[in-house]
Enzyme design. Sequence first.
Site, PDB file in Angstrom:
ATOM      1  N   HIS A  60      62.340  21.516  -0.313  1.00  0.00           N
ATOM      2  CA  HIS A  60      61.262  20.426  -0.863  1.00  0.00           C
ATOM      3  C   HIS A  60      61.634  19.945  -2.178  1.00  0.00           C
ATOM      4  O   HIS A  60      62.214  20.847  -2.829  1.00  0.00           O
ATOM      5  CB  HIS A  60      59.858  20.830  -0.571  1.00  0.00           C
ATOM      6  CG  HIS A  60      59.506  21.143   0.738  1.00  0.00           C
ATOM      7  ND1 HIS A  60      58.280  21.552   1.344  1.00  0.00           N
ATOM      8  CD2 HIS A  60      60.173  20.985   2.140  1.00  0.00           C
ATOM      9  CE1 HIS A  60      58.235  21.494   2.593  1.00  0.00           C
ATOM     10  NE2 HIS A  60      59.354  21.066   2.968  1.00  0.00           N
ATOM     11  N   GLU A  62      59.691  19.973  -4.786  1.00  0.00           N
ATOM     12  CA  GLU A  62      59.077  21.052  -5.911  1.00  0.00           C
ATOM     13  C   GLU A  62      60.146  22.287  -5.956  1.00  0.00           C
ATOM     14  O   GLU A  62      60.116  22.755  -6.985  1.00  0.00           O
ATOM     15  CB  GLU A  62      57.770  21.515  -5.494  1.00  0.00           C
ATOM     16  CG  GLU A  62      56.685  20.170  -5.225  1.00  0.00           C
ATOM     17  CD  GLU A  62      56.491  19.892  -3.775  1.00  0.00           C
ATOM     18  OE1 GLU A  62      57.651  19.564  -3.080  1.00  0.00           O
ATOM     19  OE2 GLU A  62      55.534  19.945  -3.324  1.00  0.00           O
ATOM     20  N   CYS A  90      52.958  21.628  -0.466  1.00  0.00           N
ATOM     21  CA  CYS A  90      52.534  22.321   0.812  1.00  0.00           C
ATOM     22  C   CYS A  90      52.349  23.741   0.175  1.00  0.00           C
ATOM     23  O   CYS A  90      52.350  24.072  -0.891  1.00  0.00           O
ATOM     24  CB  CYS A  90      53.609  22.248   1.863  1.00  0.00           C
ATOM     25  SG  CYS A  90      55.178  23.297   1.259  1.00  0.00           S
ATOM     26  N   CYS A  93      55.517  25.448  -1.224  1.00  0.00           N
ATOM     27  CA  CYS A  93      55.579  25.204  -2.641  1.00  0.00           C
ATOM     28  C   CYS A  93      54.612  25.393  -3.664  1.00  0.00           C
ATOM     29  O   CYS A  93      55.006  25.881  -5.001  1.00  0.00           O
ATOM     30  CB  CYS A  93      55.791  23.550  -2.788  1.00  0.00           C
ATOM     31  SG  CYS A  93      57.165  22.891  -1.801  1.00  0.00           S
TER      32      CYS A  93
HETATM   33 ZN    ZN Z   1      56.640  22.019   0.158  1.00  0.00          ZN
END
Ligand code: ZN
Length: 151
Positions: A60, A62, A90, A93
């Site tokens: 992801h 992040e 999420c 993260c």
């Molecule tokens: Zn994430």
Amino acid sequence: MLKTETQEQKDERYMRLALKEAEAAFEEGEIPIGAVIVSHDRVVARAHNQSETLHDVTAHAEMLAITAAADALGGKYLPDCTLYVTVEPCVMCAGALGWAQLGRIVYGAEEEKRGYRKYAPDALHPKAAVTSGVLQDECKALMIEFFKNKR
Ligand SMILES: [Zn+2]
């Protein structure tokens, strides 16, 4: 002389950079989420979601940005940093942002289904400040556009 920029203007300026990253993700067929990390008014990391490209569900924006920022700054903790991300992080993260002790998190669009606030509202570092809704319409529009094309 430069006019003094308000925090709000600054947040929008950095969110635009995150949006640029999200657009790059879109072009690559990735879920369009982008992130930048800023330390003392300097961009130290920029990244976008690369789950498809890297065949990695943990890639992801992040996560990639945290790794890049720690690398750039030479330390694993990032208490003086602000993360700008186009969509609410999420749970994974948010957990990573907590481990990295990110000082401030700014996100654009809310993520009702997979956002951290629903499942793990305390995942971030206890001292972390959170600002939401920065350029949220633009951040959200990119996501809607992406999933519309997928159908
Ligand atoms: Zn994430």
